[in-house]
Design a protein around this motif. Sequence first.
Motif, short mmCIF file in Angstrom:
data_model
loop_
_atom_site.label_atom_id
_atom_site.label_comp_id
_atom_site.label_asym_id
_atom_site.label_seq_id
_atom_site.Cartn_x
_atom_site.Cartn_y
_atom_site.Cartn_z
N ILE A 502 0.84 -1.20 0.00
CA ILE A 502 0.00 0.00 0.00
C ILE A 502 0.87 1.25 0.00
CG2 ILE A 502 -1.89 1.19 1.19
CD1 ILE A 502 -2.59 -1.65 0.25
N ASP A 503 0.50 2.21 -0.83
CA ASP A 503 1.12 3.53 -0.80
C ASP A 503 0.53 4.28 0.38
OD1 ASP A 503 1.62 6.32 -1.19
OD2 ASP A 503 2.08 5.91 -3.29
N LEU A 504 1.37 4.63 1.36
CA LEU A 504 0.86 5.24 2.59
C LEU A 504 0.37 6.68 2.37
CD1 LEU A 504 3.31 3.90 5.32
CD2 LEU A 504 1.14 2.97 4.52
N ARG A 505 0.73 7.28 1.29
CA ARG A 505 0.26 8.64 1.03
C ARG A 505 -1.12 8.62 0.41
NH1 ARG A 505 0.49 11.99 -3.26
NH2 ARG A 505 1.71 10.46 -4.43
N THR A 506 -1.37 7.73 -0.58
CA THR A 506 -2.65 7.70 -1.30
C THR A 506 -3.55 6.57 -0.82
OG1 THR A 506 -1.77 6.24 -3.01
CG2 THR A 506 -1.46 8.61 -3.32
N GLN A 507 -2.98 5.63 -0.03
CA GLN A 507 -3.71 4.44 0.43
C GLN A 507 -4.10 3.51 -0.71
OE1 GLN A 507 -4.21 3.73 3.83
NE2 GLN A 507 -2.76 5.45 3.93
N GLU A 508 -3.47 3.67 -1.86
CA GLU A 508 -3.76 2.80 -2.99
C GLU A 508 -2.87 1.56 -2.96
OE1 GLU A 508 -3.18 5.08 -6.49
OE2 GLU A 508 -4.94 6.38 -6.17
N VAL A 509 -3.40 0.46 -3.56
CA VAL A 509 -2.59 -0.75 -3.72
C VAL A 509 -1.68 -0.51 -4.92
CG1 VAL A 509 -2.62 -3.21 -4.17
CG2 VAL A 509 -4.44 -2.18 -2.78
N ILE A 510 -0.40 -0.53 -4.67
CA ILE A 510 0.55 -0.22 -5.77
C ILE A 510 1.38 -1.46 -6.14
CG2 ILE A 510 0.73 2.26 -5.45
CD1 ILE A 510 3.44 0.46 -3.91
N ALA A 562 -6.90 -8.18 -17.41
CA ALA A 562 -8.27 -8.23 -16.87
C ALA A 562 -8.78 -6.84 -16.54
CB ALA A 562 -8.30 -9.11 -15.62
N GLY A 563 -7.99 -5.81 -16.79
CA GLY A 563 -8.45 -4.45 -16.59
C GLY A 563 -8.08 -3.85 -15.26
N LEU A 564 -7.32 -4.59 -14.44
CA LEU A 564 -6.88 -4.04 -13.16
C LEU A 564 -5.71 -3.10 -13.37
CD1 LEU A 564 -7.09 -7.29 -10.97
CD2 LEU A 564 -8.70 -5.37 -11.02
N PRO A 565 -5.50 -2.17 -12.45
CA PRO A 565 -4.39 -1.21 -12.61
C PRO A 565 -3.04 -1.95 -12.62
CG PRO A 565 -5.90 -0.53 -10.87
CD PRO A 565 -6.29 -1.91 -11.22
N PRO A 566 -2.06 -1.40 -13.32
CA PRO A 566 -0.73 -2.03 -13.32
C PRO A 566 -0.15 -2.08 -11.90
CG PRO A 566 -0.90 -0.38 -15.05
CD PRO A 566 -2.13 -0.20 -14.19
N ALA A 726 -10.11 -10.17 -6.12
CA ALA A 726 -11.32 -9.70 -5.47
C ALA A 726 -10.99 -8.57 -4.49
CB ALA A 726 -12.00 -10.86 -4.74
N PHE A 727 -9.89 -8.74 -3.73
CA PHE A 727 -9.48 -7.70 -2.77
C PHE A 727 -9.18 -6.40 -3.50
CE2 PHE A 727 -5.89 -5.43 -0.90
CZ PHE A 727 -6.37 -5.13 0.37
N LEU A 728 -8.49 -6.49 -4.63
CA LEU A 728 -8.12 -5.30 -5.37
C LEU A 728 -9.36 -4.63 -5.96
CD1 LEU A 728 -5.83 -3.51 -6.34
CD2 LEU A 728 -5.53 -5.06 -8.28
N SER A 729 -10.28 -5.45 -6.48
CA SER A 729 -11.51 -4.89 -7.05
C SER A 729 -12.32 -4.17 -5.99
CB SER A 729 -12.35 -6.01 -7.68
OG SER A 729 -11.63 -6.62 -8.73
N GLN A 730 -12.35 -4.75 -4.79
CA GLN A 730 -13.08 -4.14 -3.68
C GLN A 730 -12.45 -2.80 -3.28
OE1 GLN A 730 -13.32 -6.59 -0.22
NE2 GLN A 730 -14.65 -5.17 0.90
N ARG A 731 -11.11 -2.74 -3.29
CA ARG A 731 -10.43 -1.49 -2.92
C ARG A 731 -10.68 -0.41 -3.97
NH1 ARG A 731 -7.30 -0.89 1.94
NH2 ARG A 731 -5.95 0.50 0.72
N LEU A 732 -10.89 -0.84 -5.22
CA LEU A 732 -11.09 0.13 -6.29
C LEU A 732 -12.53 0.63 -6.35
CD1 LEU A 732 -9.01 -1.57 -9.12
CD2 LEU A 732 -8.42 0.49 -7.83
N SER A 733 -13.46 -0.14 -5.78
CA SER A 733 -14.88 0.21 -5.90
C SER A 733 -15.28 1.26 -4.85
CB SER A 733 -15.73 -1.04 -5.73
OG SER A 733 -15.51 -1.63 -4.46
#
Length: 733
Positions: A502-510, A562-566, A726-733
């Motif tokens: 996780i990027d601690l600044r944006t909280q995104e899965v990187i 599958a369309g998920l972020p790089p 599934a975890f990544l899709s949930q974080r993106l939704s």
Amino acid sequence: MSRPLPILSTPAAAPPEAAPLTRYSPIPWGLVIVLSLLFVVVWLLPPLGGLKQSDTIFPLTLHTVMESFSFVVSVLVFAVSWHAYSRERAGNLMILACGFLAVALLDFGHTLSYRGMPDFVTPSSPQKAIIFWLAARYVAALTLLTIALRPWQPLARPRDRYRLMLWALLVTAAVFVSELYLPDFWPTMFVPGVGLTGLKIAAEYGLIAILGATAVILYPKTQGKPAFDAANLFTAVLITILSELCFTLYSNVNDVFQLLGHTYKVIAYFWIYKAVFVSSVRDPYLRLSLEMAERQAAEARIQFLAYHDPLTELPNRILVRERFERAAERARVQSSRVGLVYIDLDNFKTVNDSLGHTLGDLLLQGIGQRLQSLVPAGSTVSRQGGDEFLILLEDVERPREVESLVNRIVEQMQQPFAIQDHDLSTSVSIGVSLFPDDGGDFDTLLKKADTAMYRAKGAGRNGYRFFDREMDKDVGERLRLSNDLRLALARNEFVLHYQPQIDLRTQEVIGAEALIRWQHPELGLLAPGRFIGIAEDTGLIVPIGEWVIRMACHQAAAWQRAGLPPLVVAVNLSAVQFMRGDLVGTVASALATSALPSRCLELELTESILIQDAENILGTVQRLNAIGVQMSIDDFGTGYSSLSYLKRFAVDKLKVDQSFVRDLCSDPDDAAIVRAIIQLARSLGLKTIAEGVETAEILALLQELGCDEAQGYYFAKPLPADNFSAFLSQRLS
């Protein structure tokens, strides 16, 4: 720091060595000087004038005794040299032998011809005696000159010695025949009532000249390490010159000069015999003794090496086994114990690789010596081979005694060793087993001590473990897993789980760290801690690591399709992969076949990888950088933490080990370490990622300290690929 202890040069034990061949005796200058002074005194002092005219001081009986001695010595010179002959001996000895055979016979003729002796074919007379005398003296002088001039080497042909003897006999026969049957052939040497003729005196000075030349030639050969007993021959020549000087001065055959001359002759003959004896008897005997001693030493060495280690000369396994059997018998009777202490050096290979095997061997010798100084009397220190040692402890009353000893060994082995210009430090891992507690025979106890030693090594090295029954279970499981591991790849039993980063600044899965699991058909899902060590020891980590890189790249590419972020997928690397595998080729192939951009692959290196064969590792890392993959240092802070390799290897990220993160909020030391790592990374332009984040408090403190990324159970456990999607899709939704 303690002063390094020097390596001792004295071996632990050494077999006997043969004594060197005795050197030849020096010239007895004292004797020569005394005899010379005696001659001068008799010659020059007026009070001795009466002795010079006496016709009784050297009676016939004494002359016969002295000449008989000379005859016997001459025969001995011939006999000893002739019978001691071998093709390897110098031919000079044969020349001396045959020359003195002639001298013996001529001296015998001289003795029989002396005035007062019974007639020998013709009447005895001074003239007759002098002819035999001069013939004998010239043969002796020319013989000595010949052996002085000739190189001290064997005869060209062994049969030449018979030719030499024939010449000696022919010369002798010619003198006897001519003097006994043709006496007028010889010039007058003595005139009754007048004395010696000028020719006789000239003949004596001719002898002196020959002998003087012989002495000049012989003297240089007495220096250094002579090839033969030149000193004794040189001494004999000098004394013979004194003898001949006496024979130029006598006025009748019974005066003092005759006595002194014959006395010097006897002494000179003794020194000639001594030289012959040394060269023909003593030296060969000493050489034989030396050869026998060398053979005995070689046999003793072979016997010694059968039971000892050649390098340290400590007992080997054969000898320690025999001593164990005897100690075990006593222990049964006395109800005591016997201890086996198995010692393995930590990181000894580094010494050999960096400083060379010569220093490594010296270090092993020093360790053996230090161990011997630490163990109690009656114990045996043995080298098992490589960097492993074994100590046999007899009559152990309590295990505490062994524990005290191994603690002392662990402590003392950390003291530096002074070897040449180096101070070398080492540590040891020790395993202990006890008879009869852990087994009833040597092999069983050795195996269990070895098992305990590996447990000590696995616990962080520089320590010891006593064997316990749980270790047997671990060994059995390790053997089972090792066998099953060889089939796991073929059976497709490995799976990858992915832990989000996780990027601690944006909280995104990187990104995601790819973690291997083994779906064992009987034991279930096994974490990497159960089998990665076995895979590294057996070399199976290379094909397993290639599979991980390949599967991680394909999965990351599949998520993108599958369309998920790089995402950046991180893969742990083993040092074995660097050493044995084609890592660059594996990475390039995995990226090419999966069509994954190289920036989406991150390879995690441990600090221990970077210090092993640094130049080759650097070359591999540079080629990986050229491909475009990212590089990070895993478990930073737990190893060597050297700024030099961070600069040289051009990594992108430092991964803070979870051992510092877990107690971050409660341990000020851990907080200081994490703060230092983050500040270090920032100053070098590197990112930081913390692993093992399990609480919101830890996450908040990491954000406050400026950490860039994090992973841990607070976000998610490692997940199978589908669950991670599934975890990544949930974080993106």
